[in-house]
Design an enzyme around this catalytic site. Structure first.
Site, PDB file in Angstrom:
ATOM      1  N   ASN A 291       0.868  -1.172   0.000  1.00 45.14           N
ATOM      2  CA  ASN A 291       0.000   0.000   0.000  1.00 45.14           C
ATOM      3  C   ASN A 291       0.905   1.221   0.000  1.00 45.14           C
ATOM      4  OD1 ASN A 291      -2.026  -1.824   0.302  1.00 45.14           O
ATOM      5  ND2 ASN A 291      -2.604  -1.216   2.379  1.00 45.14           N
ATOM      6  N   TYR A 293       1.198   5.443  -0.453  1.00 47.96           N
ATOM      7  CA  TYR A 293       0.554   6.750  -0.556  1.00 47.96           C
ATOM      8  C   TYR A 293       1.552   7.900  -0.666  1.00 47.96           C
ATOM      9  CZ  TYR A 293      -3.751   4.371   0.516  1.00 47.96           C
ATOM     10  OH  TYR A 293      -4.827   3.531   0.450  1.00 47.96           O
TER      11      TYR A 293
HETATM   12  C1  FCB Z   1      -4.590   2.651   4.554  1.00 46.72           C
HETATM   13  C2  FCB Z   1      -5.679   1.699   4.981  1.00 46.72           C
HETATM   14  C3  FCB Z   1      -6.992   1.905   4.282  1.00 46.72           C
HETATM   15  C4  FCB Z   1      -7.281   3.361   4.012  1.00 46.72           C
HETATM   16  C5  FCB Z   1      -6.097   4.070   3.411  1.00 46.72           C
HETATM   17  C6  FCB Z   1      -6.315   5.527   3.099  1.00 46.72           C
HETATM   18  O1  FCB Z   1      -3.698   2.802   5.592  1.00 46.72           O
HETATM   19  O2  FCB Z   1      -5.289   0.369   4.765  1.00 46.72           O
HETATM   20  O3  FCB Z   1      -7.977   1.261   5.039  1.00 46.72           O
HETATM   21  O4  FCB Z   1      -7.756   3.969   5.144  1.00 46.72           O
HETATM   22  O5  FCB Z   1      -4.983   3.937   4.236  1.00 46.72           O
END
Ligand code: FCB
Length: 443
Positions: A291, A293
């Site tokens: 994941n 970001y």
């Molecule tokens: C991550 C989570 C997901 C969501 C995103 C923005 O940490 O796994 O549930 O909240 O961030």
């Protein structure tokens, strides 16, 4: 902009999590989870909001699956709510909970969409938290029971399994910094939670391999791989320490590399390891979920609790205040590929929050999200050319939803939700992804 060209068999998905989208918190025999309780604590969640209704996907999954299909996605990453399957944490199985996920999977399959299920995306049954939660080793017996029930009752309809979502958040946000359920602030409990969540992953894989099921199983991390703020040796070391504390304590045991010395020796932190634990955690896995970001710049800071501090960065930020750093995704994927020796990788979440509104023309023109997704997908296409075994991409999120402590105040969806009426409006970014999936490759 760069052409986005992906392999024919690339997996294209959207992602959600049970507490964030399902709603129906007191229906279908669901038990209470730690987020139900945490959300009731004054000040814990923005505007006192909770997941009681959320996107009501529990009742609207058919509409949601139809939208995914219309956009061309071929996989849906959702999570199974433990308190729907075993409302009291351990013991009696709730057939209504099982039936809900079977119906959801059937609907997905009807539309040629694969079901990718996360076993634990943070909704621990509250009864287990009362016994100590993830800080208590006893939780593992209950978790083992839960995963076995999932494999037995849902194994034939799930196409991909993810054991745990973001162990970092479970252990640190939940037990160290207290910003997520169960809202505790205790270093020893957090370190115990690190070890137990790692073990839970190992148990889930071990038990899975005992079944006859053959779908791939892996784990999803939110690896923090910060960059040193300057070229000084001290900042380089700070970045290493930060990565060790935030990422390697979870990833390395699973890869059979044990706990990193930068944490056990340099930071002098210890985990409640018993004999056999490290072998249990190091089960071979079929993929690593990532994941991504943002990326932070870090510097050495001897006064800070873990000897490092985040520094300001120059990049534009999203509505979360997170700097937009597509280059960080490339650095991260290359590093993961190096330390994991070529295990297939999926981006299991990537996306951004913006204050999206439905325009007078009835559409959501989320140009900034399109730019964000384009930049990150360009990195994905590029690392594949560099030999990284990246097999798929799941956007976070299918729809605006309950963003944990931020409540409904942060919109990550490619589908807009009007939380008063539950109306779904497909955002422009979803059409951008539709065209990318269809192979047009550029805007
Ligand atoms: C991550 C989570 C997901 C969501 C995103 C923005 O940490 O796994 O549930 O909240 O961030």
């Amino acid at each position: 902009m760069e052409k986005l060209v992906f392999p024919k068999d690339f997996v294209w998905g959207t992602a959600t999590a049970s507490y964030q989208v399902e709603g129906a918190a007191r229906e279908g025999g669901r038990g209470e989870c730690i987020w139900d309780v945490f959300a009731r604590k004054p000040g814990a969640v923005n505007a006192g909001e909770n997941g009681d209704v959320a996107c009501d996907q529990y009742h609207r999954y058919e509409e949601d699956v139809a939208l995914m299909a219309e956009l061309g996605f071929n996989s849906y990453r959702f999570s199974i709510a433990w308190p729907r399957i075993i409302p009291t944490g351990s013991g009696k199985v709730n057939p209504e909970g099982v039936a809900y996920y079977r119906k959801l999977c059937d609907e997905l399959h009807k539309h040629n969409i694969k079901a990718c299920a996360t076993l634990y995306h943070w909704d621990l049954p509250q009864v287990l938290e009362e016994k100590g939660g993830w800080a208590d080793r006893g939780v593992l017996d209950a978790f083992e029971e839960y995963v076995k029930v999932c494999y037995e009752t849902l194994g034939d309809v799930i196409d991909t399994w993810i054991t745990i979502n973001e162990p970092f958040c479970v252990a640190y946000l939940g037990y160290l910094w207290g910003v997520h359920a169960p809202g505790q602030r205790d270093l020893n409990k957090a370190l115990a939670a690190v070890h137990h969540i790692n073990m839970a992953h190992g148990i889930a894989v071990r038990e899975y391999r005992k079944t006859k099921l053959k779908a791939p199983i892996g784990i999803t991390y939110n690896p923090a791989t910060p960059r040193p703020a300057t070229s000084s040796a001290a900042d380089a070391r700070a970045a290493d320490i930060s990565r060790a504390f935030n990422t390697e304590v979870f990833m390395f045991p699973a890869l059979g590399k044990g706990y990193p010395e930068l944490v056990t020796k340099d930071l002098n932190l210890s985990f409640p390891v018993q004999s056999g634990d490290m072998q249990l955690i190091a089960q071979p896995i079929d993929f690593i979920g990532v994941n991504y970001y943002t990326e932070h710049a870090v510097a050495a800071d001897e006064k800070a609790q873990f000897k490092t501090t985040n520094k300001p960065s120059w990049e534009t930020t999203t509505a979360m205040g997170w700097p937009i750093v597509p280059g960080g995704l490339e650095r991260q994927l290359l590093w993961i590929n190096e330390v994991s020796n070529g295990i297939p990788i999926y981006i299991t979440e990537n996306g951004c929050a913006y204050d999206d509104v439905v325009a007078p023309d009835g559409r959501v023109h989320d140009k900034e999200r399109i730019k964000y997704l384009h930049q990150h997908l360009a990195v994905c296409a590029d690392v594949i050319k560099k030999g990284v075994p990246l097999k798929g991409y799941f956007v976070w999120s299918l729809m605006d939803n309950f963003e944990w402590a931020f409540g409904y105040g942060r919109r990550f969806g490619i589908i807009h939700i009007d939380f008063k009426t539950q109306k779904r409006t497909v955002k422009d970014s979803a059409y951008f992804l539709r065209d990318t999936i269809a192979g047009y490759g550029e805007l």
